[in-house]
Structure formats: structure tokens, C-alpha cells
Write an enzyme that holds these catalytic residues in place. Structure first.
Site, PDB file in Angstrom:
ATOM      1  N   HIS A 154     -35.941  -3.536  64.343  1.00 27.48           N
ATOM      2  CA  HIS A 154     -34.792  -3.569  65.252  1.00 27.48           C
ATOM      3  C   HIS A 154     -34.253  -2.150  65.482  1.00 27.48           C
ATOM      4  O   HIS A 154     -33.904  -1.780  66.612  1.00 27.48           O
ATOM      5  CB  HIS A 154     -33.670  -4.436  64.675  1.00 27.48           C
ATOM      6  N   ARG A 187     -28.205  -3.742  61.147  1.00 22.73           N
ATOM      7  CA  ARG A 187     -29.205  -4.373  60.283  1.00 22.73           C
ATOM      8  C   ARG A 187     -28.796  -4.324  58.817  1.00 22.73           C
ATOM      9  O   ARG A 187     -29.143  -5.212  58.032  1.00 22.73           O
ATOM     10  CB  ARG A 187     -30.567  -3.693  60.463  1.00 22.73           C
ATOM     11  N   HIS A 193     -31.761  -5.348  56.195  1.00 23.56           N
ATOM     12  CA  HIS A 193     -32.413  -4.084  55.870  1.00 23.56           C
ATOM     13  C   HIS A 193     -31.583  -3.234  54.932  1.00 23.56           C
ATOM     14  O   HIS A 193     -30.350  -3.243  54.972  1.00 23.56           O
ATOM     15  CB  HIS A 193     -32.685  -3.287  57.148  1.00 23.56           C
ATOM     16  N   ASP A 197     -34.361   1.818  55.047  1.00 22.71           N
ATOM     17  CA  ASP A 197     -35.204   1.239  56.100  1.00 22.71           C
ATOM     18  C   ASP A 197     -34.738   1.720  57.469  1.00 22.71           C
ATOM     19  O   ASP A 197     -35.544   2.054  58.343  1.00 22.71           O
ATOM     20  CB  ASP A 197     -35.119  -0.295  56.109  1.00 22.71           C
TER      21      ASP A 197
END
Length: 234
Positions: A154, A187, A193, A197
């Protein structure tokens, strides 16, 4: 399966415009070779990841920020178009801005390939699975338990879109990049995440954008998108 069906439906406009990516995963820069691996669980860096996971959970108390994170969680080009229409100041749609829409479709479908090899290589467990806690967007939880966390797909999409739209609207760079940054932080807030990340994904996205700019087919799409951006902004 539900997420797969939803993803297909959301990607239908994208697939109509760009049937396949311009580049394969093997043609994209491989971050396994230029970024460090995800933090070891015994490292100070991982303790920071855990701290940021807790920060993300705390952000959910802010209703406006929670709503943004929920919107950002939806996988599909439509999310990108709707969210980035705000900072650029015009609607990004297939009907109203077809050249810009096509450029973004092609770019996102192509730069998506940059996440394939590192995700497969590391297969990092996601924070919600690590802690055994729910996310803010349960629809994806079952499927993404078996999808690597490092780097964030994403975030790659969000940062790619931000970098490309800055090219079209350089005077809006600060607002566009701010939205791109928050797209990634969503995220962490969502619980899908780790911060590392997301941080890695921004670098992967930057490398992928540099690579796609070397492709003559994309250069033509970008040229048309820039011409259209000048028109809609005048």
C-alpha cells in the site's frame, strides 16, 4: 476469497486501461540487494517498530485519522484517485482526466512489481498476526496473514502516486507529499505493517519510479499526462 473478489472489482478500471505491467518483477530494482532486511526481533530497531505499533493503535482514537486510515486500507486505484484529488485540486477520473488516469494506472500496476521479490524473500509476519490482535480493517486479515509484510505494498502505491503527481503539479508538492506520507502511516495505524515496512516501501517506491521513467512507453504516457494537467489547471 472475499478480498480477492473485491480486489478484482476495484481493479477492473485499471485492467481496462493497462492489461499488464510495463515491467516484470525481475526488471524492477530488487530491494533485497539494496536495502537491509527487516529488523531482527532482538534489535533496538524492532523495539522501535513495536513502539510505533502502539503509537498507531493510539492514533485510532482520533476519528478523522481513523477514517483516513480506513479509506487508505481499500486496495484499488479508485482509492488513490479519490484521495489524491484533494491535494492536486482537481478530480482524477477516467472520464475527466483520462491521460492522468491512464498514466497512474500504468505506473501503479508496473511499480507494484517491485514488492513481489522482497515480500517473497522475507515473508515477514505482520504486526497484527505477531501480537494476535485485530486490525481496523478485518476484511483483509485472513488473506494477509500469509502475505509478507516487508515492504508495504500500500505504501509503495501511495508514494509512487505522490511522486508522479508532484511532477504534474510541482506547486502542490508539499500537500501531495504530505498525503503520500500519511498514506503509508495509515498502514501502521491499521495494524497491517511495522514502521520499518513503511519506511522501506518509500525507498522501494522511489527506486521503482526512477526505473519506470527510463521506459519509453511510460515517458509517452507521462508527456500526455503533463499536457492534460496544464489544461485542467488553467
Amino acid at each position: 476469497m472475499k478480498r480477492l473478489i473485491l480486489s478484482v472489482l476495484l481493479l477492473l478500471p485499471l485492467l481496462v486501461v493497462a492489461q499488464e505491467p510495463l515491467l516484470t518483477p525481475q526488471q524492477m530494482p530488487n530491494s533485497v540487494h539494496f536495502l537491509p532486511p527487516p529488523p531482527d526481533t532482538a534489535s533496538a530497531h524492532f523495539r522501535y517498530d513495536v513502539s510505533q505499533y502502539r503509537w498507531g493503535k493510539a492514533q485510532r482514537a482520533d476519528s478523522a485519522r481513523l477514517a483516513m486510515a480506513l479509506r487508505d486500507a481499500v486496495w484499488g486505484l479508485q482509492t488513490i484517485c479519490e484521495e489524491y484529488s484533494v491535494p492536486v485540486g482537481f478530480s482524477i477520473t477516467e472520464k475527466e482526466t483520462p491521460a492522468i488516469y491512464r498514466m497512474l494506472c500504468t505506473a501503479i500496476l508496473s511499480t507494484d512489481q517491485a514488492r513481489v521479490l522482497p515480500k517473497r524473500h522475507y515473508m515477514r509476519i505482520r504486526p497484527y498476526a505477531f501480537f494476535g490482535e485485530p486490525t481496523i480493517y478485518p476484511a483483509d486479515e485472513a488473506e494477509l496473514r500469509t502475505d509478507g509484510s516487508y515492504p508495504s505494498g500500500h505504501t509503495i502505491r501511495g508514494w509512487v502516486a505522490a511522486l508522479l503527481l508532484v511532477e504534474l503539479c510541482p506547486d502542490k508538492a508539499d500537500a501531495i507529499l504530505a498525503r503520500g506520507y500519511e498514506f503509508g502511516q495509515s498502514r501502521v495505524i491499521a495494524g497491517y505493517h511495522w514502521q520499518s515496512d513503511v519506511d522501506a516501501a518509500r525507498l522501494v517506491a522511489s527506486a521503482a519510479v526512477a526505473r519506470i521513467h527510463a521506459d519509453k512507453r511510460f515517458q509517452k504516457l507521462m508527456k500526455k499526462a503533463k499536457r492534460e494537467a496544464r489544461r485542467v489547471r488553467n
